[in-house]
Design an enzyme around this catalytic site. Structure first.
Site, PDB file in Angstrom:
ATOM      1  CD  GLU A  49      -8.719   1.928   0.122  1.00 43.87           C
ATOM      2  OE1 GLU A  49      -8.897   3.113  -0.230  1.00 43.87           O
ATOM      3  OE2 GLU A  49      -7.601   1.404   0.197  1.00 43.87           O
ATOM      4  CG  HIS A  99      -2.160   0.879   1.048  1.00 42.65           C
ATOM      5  ND1 HIS A  99      -3.453   0.429   1.165  1.00 42.65           N
ATOM      6  CD2 HIS A  99      -2.264   2.211   0.784  1.00 42.65           C
ATOM      7  CE1 HIS A  99      -4.298   1.448   1.001  1.00 42.65           C
ATOM      8  NE2 HIS A  99      -3.588   2.542   0.774  1.00 42.65           N
ATOM      9  CG  ASN A 144      -9.596   0.529  -3.127  1.00 38.73           C
ATOM     10  OD1 ASN A 144     -10.131  -0.489  -2.715  1.00 38.73           O
ATOM     11  ND2 ASN A 144      -8.387   0.888  -2.785  1.00 38.73           N
ATOM     12  CD  GLU A 191      -6.610   3.515  -4.288  1.00 45.30           C
ATOM     13  OE1 GLU A 191      -5.799   4.424  -4.072  1.00 45.30           O
ATOM     14  OE2 GLU A 191      -7.808   3.607  -4.028  1.00 45.30           O
ATOM     15  CE1 TYR A 209     -11.357   5.433  -1.807  1.00 52.43           C
ATOM     16  CE2 TYR A 209     -12.483   6.438   0.049  1.00 52.43           C
ATOM     17  CZ  TYR A 209     -11.524   5.580  -0.444  1.00 52.43           C
ATOM     18  OH  TYR A 209     -10.743   4.854   0.425  1.00 52.43           O
TER      19      TYR A 209
HETATM   20  C1  GBH Z   1      -7.494   5.741  -1.266  1.00 52.56           C
HETATM   21  O1  GBH Z   1      -7.145   6.334  -2.495  1.00 52.56           O
HETATM   22  C2  GBH Z   1      -6.260   5.152  -0.615  1.00 52.56           C
HETATM   23  O2  GBH Z   1      -6.132   3.767  -0.909  1.00 52.56           O
HETATM   24  C3  GBH Z   1      -6.201   5.357   0.872  1.00 52.56           C
HETATM   25  O3  GBH Z   1      -4.935   5.057   1.367  1.00 52.56           O
HETATM   26  C4  GBH Z   1      -6.623   6.779   1.189  1.00 52.56           C
HETATM   27  O4  GBH Z   1      -6.473   7.097   2.542  1.00 52.56           O
HETATM   28  C5  GBH Z   1      -8.075   6.927   0.771  1.00 52.56           C
HETATM   29  O5  GBH Z   1      -8.213   6.680  -0.593  1.00 52.56           O
HETATM   30  C6  GBH Z   1      -8.662   8.297   1.032  1.00 52.56           C
HETATM   31  O6  GBH Z   1      -8.035   9.275   0.267  1.00 52.56           O
HETATM   32  O7  GBH Z   1      -3.897  15.370  -5.666  1.00 52.56           O
HETATM   33  O8  GBH Z   1      -3.333  14.020  -7.589  1.00 52.56           O
HETATM   34  O9  GBH Z   1      -2.952  13.134  -5.395  1.00 52.56           O
HETATM   35  C7  GBH Z   1      -8.219   6.927  -3.190  1.00 52.56           C
HETATM   36  C8  GBH Z   1      -7.774   7.612  -4.446  1.00 52.56           C
HETATM   37  C9  GBH Z   1      -5.912   9.069  -4.637  1.00 52.56           C
HETATM   38  C10 GBH Z   1      -8.120   9.922  -4.818  1.00 52.56           C
HETATM   39  C11 GBH Z   1      -5.341  10.456  -4.487  1.00 52.56           C
HETATM   40  C12 GBH Z   1      -7.581  11.302  -4.675  1.00 52.56           C
HETATM   41  C13 GBH Z   1      -5.753  12.756  -4.933  1.00 52.56           C
HETATM   42  C14 GBH Z   1      -5.412  13.350  -6.235  1.00 52.56           C
HETATM   43  N1  GBH Z   1      -7.278   8.943  -4.180  1.00 52.56           N
HETATM   44  N2  GBH Z   1      -6.229  11.413  -5.135  1.00 52.56           N
HETATM   45  S1  GBH Z   1      -3.785  14.027  -6.226  1.00 52.56           S
END
Ligand code: GBH
Length: 486
Positions: A387, A129, A317, A176, A319
């Site tokens: 997730e 991870h 995963n 991911e 959201y």
């Molecule tokens: C998950 O990623 C992770 O697996 C987990 O560890 C994390 O705590 C959780 O979500 C909540 O965030 O500004 O380009 O980095 C979810 C996918 C990846 C979506 C990072 C948002 C930010 C865009 N996320 N992304 S950037």
């Protein structure tokens, strides 16, 4: 529990797994305890200016020390499963195939697994991870170097199967892979902090490195899955897979074929990038090849055969959902999304959903149901949701109001309702649901500011005191209703 969910009583399989997901770097603390080596996230956080609130995961939630208390709390939350990740550099401090194993690290995970099983909770274990051993980053550039890296990852996996596989029956290689590579090598905002943007990162190339690293992840996953199936599965009888992230993409204008095509392309760039090679064709989507040309690596015939069919399930995963508009200009060299624009509203001005405490995340349960259908239709393998969850505004102290987290409760009612409807009305094969996440934790470069937990953590307290939020109780009641009796 709302009326809509009442109607879906008994919809989920009697052997459906539900619980919470976590990640080692976000919760364990003990960052250099008992022989643990440095990870790229320790290194990143100890570099000034990288993490939003200047915090580190040195202590995080102290779950390295409090795992018995945590398993008891999980049990009180009624879960049947718990998904956590192993810290590679806790198990092999320097990471490499010839480097020594840290017995104290193995002992910690072994005790955690035993504690879970003693409490009737099934462990789901993620090998990776995002917390690559820093030593491998320094030795040969980490995942940029597929040839050097792959045997190191395979040997790490072997140690885990040998030492924990008698009790762990659900393995996930990567969490991911797309986020690891896009945030770490394209945006440069995650470890190992590389990109083309010199105001942000000293080194890197956002136009090539993300695809190189993605390829390393796919191929090394393939080797680990093959090893597990050949050498461990016959006796250990477990399953192995990979977990992919992905939002749903809705056309901004459903009447415009160009927006419809753009939304499909967005799904292919975000999800198909990894899911097509693993679950469908053994190769990248044609839309990616068309835009990226030779910047996208090519699978050798051997790699393609290795990767295709290498996951026993679709680890999912997700959201949120975005509205997607086509662009009329040619793709930027640093574009990774399929030359599209992500929008907050559709053409009619409908917003994608209520605002959380996290800029990219809005509550969109209908999009989640559509994504479950898109994945099931395109790949046709059982889906394990590994997730799903949200932050909520204003969660700064463990007051009565904050612990009564209605916003998160409504998020879960919507999304878990979508899971049940996708099963009952759409015929999608769904086998698990892990909420993100068990407790508030260290949210990577956002530090301690984004709280995703169903348990509030008082980060100011020496003990990192845990306070259950109402969502923990509501999820328990929901799954008691939705999972059918044996
Ligand atoms: C998950 O990623 C992770 O697996 C987990 O560890 C994390 O705590 C959780 O979500 C909540 O965030 O500004 O380009 O980095 C979810 C996918 C990846 C979506 C990072 C948002 C930010 C865009 N996320 N992304 S950037």
């Amino acid at each position: 529990m709302n009326a809509q969910l009442e109607d879906l009583k008994g919809t989920l399989r009697s052997d459906f797994y539900w619980g919470y997901a976590t990640a080692a770097a976000q919760i364990e603390g003990g960052w250099n305890a008992d022989g643990k080596g440095e990870s790229i996230w320790d290194h990143f956080a100890h570099t000034p200016g990288k993490v939003k609130d200047g915090s580190t995961p040195d202590d995080a939630v102290l779950s390295y020390y409090k795992y018995k208390e945590d398993v008891a709390l999980l049990k009180s939350y009624g879960v049947t499963a718990y998904r956590f990740s192993l810290s590679w550099s806790r198990i092999i401090p320097l990471g490499g195939a010839a480097d020594p194993v840290n017995e104290a690290g193995i002992a910690y995970y072994s005790s955690l697994v035993d504690e879970l099983l003693a409490n009737g909770i099934t462990p789901f274990v993620t090998l990776f991870h995002w917390d690559t051993p820093q030593a491998l980053e320094e030795r040969y550039g980490g995942l940029l170097n597929q040839e050097a890296y792959t045997p190191d990852f395979v040997r790490y996996a072997r140690v885990c199967f040998e030492r924990l596989g008698d009790r762990v029956k659900h393995w996930i290689t990567y969490n991911e892979p797309g986020v690891y590579t896009l945030a770490g090598y394209a945006a440069g905002v995650h470890a190992p902090a590389r990109s083309s943007f010199r105001d942000r990162n000293a080194e890197g190339d956002s136009s090539t490195e993300p695809f190189t690293v993605g390829h390393t992840e796919l191929v090394s996953h393939g080797y680990v899955a093959k090893m597990y199936r050949e050498e461990f599965k016959p006796s250990q009888k477990g399953m192995i897979g990979i977990t992919l992230h992905g939002n749903f993409s809705e056309p901004w204008d459903v009447e415009d074929p160009l927006d419809v095509a753009a939304a499909q392309r967005a799904l292919e760039f975000e999800i198909g990038w990894f899911a097509d090679p693993v679950h469908k064709t053994g190769d990248y989507p044609a839309s990616m090849r068309a835009q990226l040309g030779d910047r996208l690596p090519r699978f050798t015939p051997e790699e393609s055969a290795l990767v295709k069919g290498s996951s026993d399930f679709y680890g999912m995963n997700s959201y949120t959902t975005f509205y997607v508009k086509h662009k009329t200009t040619p793709p930027d060299i640093n574009d990774h999304k399929g030359n599209i624009e992500q929008c907050e509203t559709n053409k009619q001005g409908v917003p994608r959903g209520p605002v959380s405490d996290t800029y990219w995340l809005r509550t969109c349960p209908e999009g989640f149901r559509k994504l479950l259908n898109w994945i099931w239709t395109r790949y046709g393998v059982p889906i394990y949701i590994t997730e799903n969850g949200t932050t909520a505004k204003g969660e700064t102290e463990p007051s009565k109001e904050v612990l009564n987290d209605t916003f998160r409760v409504e998020f879960f009612e919507g999304y878990v309702g979508s899971v049940a409807k996708a099963v009952k009305e759409d015929g999608v094969d769904i086998r698990s649901y892990f909420a993100w996440t068990f407790t508030d934790n260290w949210e990577w470069q956002a530090g301690y500011s984004d709280r995703f937990g169903v348990t509030f953590i008082d980060f100011e307290s020496k003990e990192k005191t845990r306070y259950p939020k109402r969502s923990a109780t509501v999820l328990k009641e929901m799954f008691q209703k939705l999972i059918s009796e044996k």
